[in-house]
Design an enzyme around this catalytic site. Structure first.
Site, PDB file in Angstrom:
ATOM      1  N   ARG A 155     -66.602  42.308  42.315  1.00 58.05           N
ATOM      2  CA  ARG A 155     -66.681  41.671  43.636  1.00 58.05           C
ATOM      3  C   ARG A 155     -66.325  40.207  43.484  1.00 58.05           C
ATOM      4  O   ARG A 155     -66.775  39.562  42.521  1.00 58.05           O
ATOM      5  CB  ARG A 155     -68.124  41.737  44.175  1.00 58.05           C
ATOM      6  N   CYS A 264     -59.373  43.787  49.426  1.00 60.02           N
ATOM      7  CA  CYS A 264     -59.584  45.174  48.986  1.00 60.02           C
ATOM      8  C   CYS A 264     -59.933  46.136  50.112  1.00 60.02           C
ATOM      9  O   CYS A 264     -59.166  47.046  50.406  1.00 60.02           O
ATOM     10  CB  CYS A 264     -60.675  45.215  47.929  1.00 60.02           C
TER      11      CYS A 264
HETATM   12  C1  UDX Z   1     -64.994  44.844  47.305  1.00 58.13           C
HETATM   13  C2  UDX Z   1     -65.910  45.824  46.571  1.00 58.13           C
HETATM   14  O1  UDX Z   1     -67.279  45.485  46.848  1.00 58.13           O
HETATM   15  C3  UDX Z   1     -65.632  45.773  45.073  1.00 58.13           C
HETATM   16  O2  UDX Z   1     -66.438  46.709  44.396  1.00 58.13           O
HETATM   17  C4  UDX Z   1     -64.161  46.055  44.856  1.00 58.13           C
HETATM   18  O3  UDX Z   1     -63.852  45.966  43.474  1.00 58.13           O
HETATM   19  C5  UDX Z   1     -63.291  45.097  45.646  1.00 58.13           C
HETATM   20  O4  UDX Z   1     -63.644  45.153  47.028  1.00 58.13           O
HETATM   21  P1  UDX Z   1     -64.966  42.194  47.666  1.00 58.13           P
HETATM   22  O5  UDX Z   1     -63.653  42.362  48.384  1.00 58.13           O
HETATM   23  O6  UDX Z   1     -65.100  41.090  46.677  1.00 58.13           O
HETATM   24  O7  UDX Z   1     -65.329  43.521  46.873  1.00 58.13           O
HETATM   25  O8  UDX Z   1     -66.058  41.982  48.796  1.00 58.13           O
HETATM   26  P2  UDX Z   1     -67.431  42.662  49.258  1.00 58.13           P
HETATM   27  O9  UDX Z   1     -68.572  41.911  48.700  1.00 58.13           O
HETATM   28  O10 UDX Z   1     -67.403  44.115  49.072  1.00 58.13           O
HETATM   29  O11 UDX Z   1     -67.374  42.317  50.823  1.00 58.13           O
HETATM   30  C6  UDX Z   1     -66.292  42.827  51.617  1.00 58.13           C
HETATM   31  C7  UDX Z   1     -66.392  42.378  53.042  1.00 58.13           C
HETATM   32  O12 UDX Z   1     -67.452  43.055  53.698  1.00 58.13           O
HETATM   33  C8  UDX Z   1     -66.663  40.891  53.266  1.00 58.13           C
HETATM   34  O13 UDX Z   1     -65.780  40.443  54.281  1.00 58.13           O
HETATM   35  C9  UDX Z   1     -68.102  40.836  53.715  1.00 58.13           C
HETATM   36  O14 UDX Z   1     -68.348  39.738  54.550  1.00 58.13           O
HETATM   37  C10 UDX Z   1     -68.231  42.146  54.459  1.00 58.13           C
HETATM   38  N1  UDX Z   1     -69.605  42.668  54.515  1.00 58.13           N
HETATM   39  C11 UDX Z   1     -70.261  43.021  53.382  1.00 58.13           C
HETATM   40  C12 UDX Z   1     -70.236  42.842  55.754  1.00 58.13           C
HETATM   41  O15 UDX Z   1     -69.647  42.536  56.803  1.00 58.13           O
HETATM   42  N2  UDX Z   1     -71.492  43.347  55.797  1.00 58.13           N
HETATM   43  C13 UDX Z   1     -72.174  43.714  54.677  1.00 58.13           C
HETATM   44  O16 UDX Z   1     -73.309  44.175  54.800  1.00 58.13           O
HETATM   45  C14 UDX Z   1     -71.541  43.543  53.432  1.00 58.13           C
END
Ligand code: UDX
Length: 445
Positions: A155, A264
């Site tokens: 992440r 992602c």
């Molecule tokens: C993600 C996956 O978690 C990771 O395992 C993979 O390797 C790559 O994609 P990342 O893109 O770094 O990682 O972000 P992540 O922490 O998953 O958050 C993704 C999005 O979801 C963000 O925009 C975040 O704000 C949003 N989010 C997350 C929400 O809106 N609500 C939540 O409860 C959690």
């Protein structure tokens, strides 16, 4: 064992530094000379907590080096990790495999010693088997090259921790030698009893997209309930807490708000639909279309709330707090916050933006927004304040911190992180996603 990492973006640079930290000699390879020069000086071209220290530590000793030469990598490495991007194709929803294909065939052709190629990039199912064939076509006579797929789950914001201490390791291969070599590479994690899943190529590829599809679905699930509570009343955070206590559901990734973005989740759910469509399985992943649409509707909702609060957007001053796709990152790819800021600007508002780390990247995409270097600067003279990325600085914000700066006390909490009562008691018109709209038109006077 000497390791190369081909592609030194987010994933590759982190993986290279982490492999050096584990004691391996590492060579990072990229086609972009500017990136390679910066990394060689120990400079990181993006923001990731903890990574600059690791990079400096290992470039200083020469244990971690960088090059643009694939020939050098082919002569150097025993294990080659492929960490190049698979972006969404322009104007399409499928993944662009050009960079992965070039990296795999390039390193296969350049290898002058027996080696193992390990794919880490997120790819459409079926790619690993095809790439293994490509390896055999390009390798030099007399050289043995094994092939494995080892998806990465890091992440942003926790990249170092996730790479050094992964919660599981997944390896897809049909080669016992490849499996043994990867167990050696990951000996440190295995010594802590990290689950190691040894499987076939297809399962390994699917694990990654299934994980991201599940996370995206979880977010859109709670955001779909936001649409209901916005109409009937109720509190979306309490709803998430209450269902989250059920261990089968779990509270994480149930934070309602402006939705998911980044490099992602959005592209992976689209690529998965495109791939299953190619396979004649449109129906299987059709629900992801809804997941995507629910997610995008959250952005419309923020714009709608701003319009309702202000009467009209034209000429109004709007403070946007946060433009990165999530806190502790300077990444603005597919960022809900930046998209909303751009749309408000497009409707004639005077948008003043502050992100603790992502101003520069945001300005490259939306140069016409006004970027300022502080929270106070952003809220100065604001008709409404929008919290769109939940950086700690914004989560900790109290009404008293900003009320002397704004024009009118109105705020939209796009991430459900502020305490409504605090703000309302201080005389603010407060609106959050997932909460029933109070009399916003009255607030516009
Ligand atoms: C993600 C996956 O978690 C990771 O395992 C993979 O390797 C790559 O994609 P990342 O893109 O770094 O990682 O972000 P992540 O922490 O998953 O958050 C993704 C999005 O979801 C963000 O925009 C975040 O704000 C949003 N989010 C997350 C929400 O809106 N609500 C939540 O409860 C959690």
């Amino acid at each position: 064992m000497r390791i190369t990492v081909i592609g030194t973006g987010y994933l590759g640079a982190t993986h290279a530094a982490a492999m050096a930290e584990l004691g391996f000699e590492v060579l990072g390879v990229d086609v972009d000379p500017t990136k390679i020069e910066a990394l060689s000086r120990g400079e990181l071209p993006f923001y990731e907590p903890g990574l600059p220290e690791l990079l400096l530590k290992h470039t200083a000793t020469g244990q971690l080096r960088f090059t643009t030469s694939i020939e050098e990598a082919g002569a150097f490495g025993d294990v080659h990790f492929i960490a190049v991007g698979t972006p969404q194709k322009a104007g399409e929803t499928s993944a662009d495999m050009t960079f992965v294909d070039a990296a795999v065939s390039g390193i296969a052709a350049a290898s002058t010693r027996d080696a193992l190629i390990v794919g880490k990039s997120t790819v459409p199912v079926g790619s690993a088997r095809r790439l293994k064939e490509l390896t055999q076509q390009h390798k030099r006579p007399g050289i043995n090259i094994d092939f494995a797929w080892n998806p990465e789950f890091l992440r942003e914001g926790f990249a170092v921790e996730d790479t050094l201490r992964p919660d599981r390791l997944v390896v897809g291969t049909d080669s016992v030698v490849a499996d043994q070599k990867l167990r050696q590479v990951y000996a440190d994690a295995l010594s802590r009893e990290t689950p190691y899943i040894s499987t076939d190529f297809e399962t390994a590829e699917l694990v990654k997209v299934a994980a991201n599809a599940f996370l995206a679905t979880k977010i859109s699930f709670i955001n779909a309930f936001s649409e209901v509570t916005e109409t009937v009343g109720g509190d979306i955070r309490t709803l998430a807490d209450a269902i989250g206590y059920d261990a089968r559901i779990g509270r994480r990734f149930l934070n309602a708000g402006a939705g998911f973005g980044g490099g992602c989740l959005p592209k992976d759910i689209r690529a998965l639909q495109a791939r299953t469509g190619e396979l004649g399985l449109e129906k299987s992943m059709r629900f992801l279309n809804e997941v995507d649409e629910i997610n995008l509707r959250r952005r419309d909702r923020v714009v709608f709330l701003a319009e309702q609060m202000l009467g009209e957007l034209e000429g109004k001053r709007i403070a946007v707090l946060g433009t990165s796709f999530k806190p502790d990152s300077d990444d603005v790819r597919d960022s809900p916050a930046l998209d909303i800021a751009g749309r408000l600007y497009g409707s004639g508002a005077d948008v003043r933006v502050y992100d603790p780390k992502a101003n520069a990247n945001s300005a490259k995409r939306f140069p016409r927004l006004t970027f300022v270097e502080s929270l106070e600067g952003a809220v100065a003279g604001a008709d409404v304040v929008l919290l769109l990325t939940e950086w700690r600085e914004f989560r900790d914000m109290k009404p008293g911190d900003i009320e002397g700066h704004v024009q009118t006390r109105r705020i939209i909490d796009g991430r459900n992180v502020l305490d409504r009562t605090d703000w309302e008691n201080a005389g603010w018109v407060f609106q959050a996603l997932g909460q029933k709209t109070s009399d916003l038109s009255a607030a516009a006077v």
